[in-house]
Design a protein around this motif. Structure first.
Motif: not given
Length: 163
Positions: A1, A72-73, A75, A90, A93-95, A116
């Motif tokens: 994360m 980068a995805k 939120y 989530y 590897d989400d931001y 998002t």
């Protein structure tokens, strides 16, 4: 994360967030300008002796952050969001991005991320929660959804044994 702090202003909050990131193997991204120096006592005190283990990355501005993290995805945590932080899925590897304590994430950035944007529900009487608390709430939900991958799930007593 990944946790992203957009122009954080309070060293103690960033220190607490850094400690949480170390405890969860989460990368901390800091978008400048910062309202403090990274060598300030408040950061070290809040992060304790964990700060040296933190994967922290700095960027001059949001554009540089996007350039260096092109896929980068993200939120965006904001009180202006339609979605609750528990209503999204989530990935590992989400931001998750949080704005500065005094003003949040600028609307000029938010408008490109409507789908998002996420919020933490709260009563109307209060403008927002403390930044380090907000990061912990959302980060641990994201980690829960990913089965707390690679995290210690059991503990032991130091002096006694469980009955």
């Amino acid at each position: 994360m990944h946790i992203v702090l957009y122009q954080p202003e309070i060293a103690g909050n960033t220190g607490n967030i850094g400690r949480t990131c170390v405890a969860t193997n989460t990368v901390l991204h800091l978008i400048e300008p910062l309202g403090f120096r990274l060598n300030e006592k408040e950061i070290k005190r809040a992060g304790m002796d964990y700060w040296e283990h933190l994967d922290v990355r700095r960027y001059i501005n949001f554009e540089e952050f996007l350039e260096k993290n092109p896929n980068a995805k993200i939120y965006m945590a904001t009180t202006k969001a339609h979605n609750c932080y528990t209503d999204v899925e989530y990935g590992p590897d989400d931001y998750i991005m949080f704005g500065k304590e005094s003003a949040g994430i600028p609307e000029e950035i938010l408008v490109d991320y409507e789908d998002t944007c996420i919020r933490i529900p709260m009563l109307e009487k209060i403008r927002s929660l403390n930044l380090s608390n907000s990061v912990s709430i959302v980060l641990y939900e994201a980690l829960r959804q990913n089965n707390f991958a690679q995290m210690q799930m059991e503990g032991e007593l130091h002096r006694l044994s469980w009955k």
